[in-house]
Design a protein around this motif. Structure first.
Motif, mmCIF file in Angstrom:
data_model
loop_
_atom_site.group_PDB
_atom_site.id
_atom_site.type_symbol
_atom_site.label_atom_id
_atom_site.label_comp_id
_atom_site.label_asym_id
_atom_site.label_seq_id
_atom_site.Cartn_x
_atom_site.Cartn_y
_atom_site.Cartn_z
ATOM 1 N N TRP A 160 6.133 -0.627 -4.939
ATOM 2 C CA TRP A 160 5.057 0.055 -4.209
ATOM 3 C C TRP A 160 5.817 0.644 -3.677
ATOM 4 C CZ3 TRP A 160 1.788 -2.432 0.257
ATOM 5 C CH2 TRP A 160 1.350 -3.891 -0.042
ATOM 6 N N GLN A 161 4.123 2.227 -4.403
ATOM 7 C CA GLN A 161 4.674 3.381 -4.332
ATOM 8 C C GLN A 161 4.249 4.596 -2.905
ATOM 9 O OE1 GLN A 161 6.716 4.973 -6.031
ATOM 10 N NE2 GLN A 161 6.952 3.139 -6.811
ATOM 11 N N SER A 162 4.817 5.188 -2.556
ATOM 12 C CA SER A 162 4.122 6.405 -1.170
ATOM 13 C C SER A 162 4.221 5.188 -0.225
ATOM 14 C CB SER A 162 2.820 6.594 -1.125
ATOM 15 O OG SER A 162 2.797 7.857 -2.865
ATOM 16 N N LYS A 182 1.694 0.106 3.952
ATOM 17 C CA LYS A 182 0.933 0.308 3.206
ATOM 18 C C LYS A 182 1.127 1.299 1.976
ATOM 19 C CE LYS A 182 -2.733 2.616 5.477
ATOM 20 N NZ LYS A 182 -3.841 3.744 5.566
ATOM 21 N N GLY A 183 0.403 0.729 0.764
ATOM 22 C CA GLY A 183 1.487 1.392 -0.209
ATOM 23 C C GLY A 183 0.111 1.993 -2.021
ATOM 24 N N TRP A 184 1.338 2.585 -2.332
ATOM 25 C CA TRP A 184 -0.622 2.252 -3.249
ATOM 26 C C TRP A 184 0.027 2.087 -4.554
ATOM 27 C CZ3 TRP A 184 -4.718 5.618 -4.577
ATOM 28 C CH2 TRP A 184 -4.922 5.820 -3.504
ATOM 29 N N THR A 187 7.393 6.889 7.402
ATOM 30 C CA THR A 187 6.559 6.601 5.656
ATOM 31 C C THR A 187 7.747 6.647 4.925
ATOM 32 O OG1 THR A 187 5.941 9.434 5.965
ATOM 33 C CG2 THR A 187 4.810 8.708 6.010
ATOM 34 N N GLU A 189 0.024 -0.412 -8.573
ATOM 35 C CA GLU A 189 -0.262 -0.171 -9.970
ATOM 36 C C GLU A 189 -0.738 -2.216 -10.094
ATOM 37 O OE1 GLU A 189 0.858 2.152 -12.880
ATOM 38 O OE2 GLU A 189 1.424 3.640 -11.041
ATOM 39 N N THR A 213 -3.015 -2.256 0.424
ATOM 40 C CA THR A 213 -2.960 -1.415 -0.949
ATOM 41 C C THR A 213 -3.888 -0.918 -0.998
ATOM 42 O OG1 THR A 213 -4.233 -2.967 -2.122
ATOM 43 C CG2 THR A 213 -1.844 -3.750 -2.077
ATOM 44 N N GLN A 214 -3.221 0.467 -1.751
ATOM 45 C CA GLN A 214 -4.444 1.717 -2.422
ATOM 46 C C GLN A 214 -4.396 1.693 -4.192
ATOM 47 O OE1 GLN A 214 -2.868 4.318 0.452
ATOM 48 N NE2 GLN A 214 -4.297 4.866 1.730
ATOM 49 N N ALA A 215 -5.202 1.599 -4.620
ATOM 50 C CA ALA A 215 -5.051 1.222 -6.311
ATOM 51 C C ALA A 215 -6.037 2.375 -6.650
ATOM 52 C CB ALA A 215 -5.473 0.582 -6.835
ATOM 53 N N ASN A 216 -5.822 3.128 -7.437
ATOM 54 C CA ASN A 216 -6.817 3.540 -8.312
ATOM 55 C C ASN A 216 -7.235 2.930 -9.109
ATOM 56 O OD1 ASN A 216 -5.617 6.319 -8.104
ATOM 57 N ND2 ASN A 216 -3.717 5.819 -9.413
#
Length: 132
Positions: free
Chosen positions: A8-10, A78-80, A41, A82, A108-111
């Motif tokens: 996970w990022q950010s 929380k994280g971005w 963070t 893929e 989770t957050q994702a594009n």
């Protein structure tokens, strides 16, 4: 853990307190701090918890009282992400959260792809009959 695995990022972590009809101002007054300040963070969970827990630990007795009053109290991570990304939660982080009786939640957050066909094809499905 292999170093080439996507992580996970950010990353961020925050103390979350919820209840219907919650008044953030009175909650902040009760805790003696702005609830929005109870977050951190960083690049790794251990570092994030090292920053967050000194802010949360002095509030332990008040957080216990809030839980007794029906508030939900947790730390949200929380994280971005893929596809295929993982989040490794170190044992020390779990132990610190358990010591404070704070459950962890994960957001989770994702594009999101706009290519519906790509998404549907990634799900697989029954084989299609061959045309003759």
């Amino acid at each position: 853990m292999e170093s080439n695995q996507m992580q996970w990022q950010s990353l961020s972590a925050a103390l979350e307190i919820t209840k219907s009809a919650l008044d953030p101002a009175s909650l902040g007054e009760r805790l003696g701090t702005d609830i929005d300040s109870l977050s951190a963070t960083g690049d790794d969970l251990e570092g994030i918890f090292d920053e967050l827990l000194p802010k949360v630990t002095p509030l332990a007795s008040e957080l216990t009282a809030l839980r007794a009053e029906g508030y939900q109290v947790r730390i949200d991570i929380k994280g971005w992400v893929e596809s295929g990304a993982r989040l490794t939660v170190p044992a020390g982080v779990l132990a610190q959260a358990a010591e404070l009786a704070l459950p962890l939640s994960f957001t989770t957050q994702a594009n999101v792809s706009t290519e519906t066909e790509d998404f549907l094809s990634s799900l697989g499905g029954p084989p299609q009959p061959e045309e003759s």
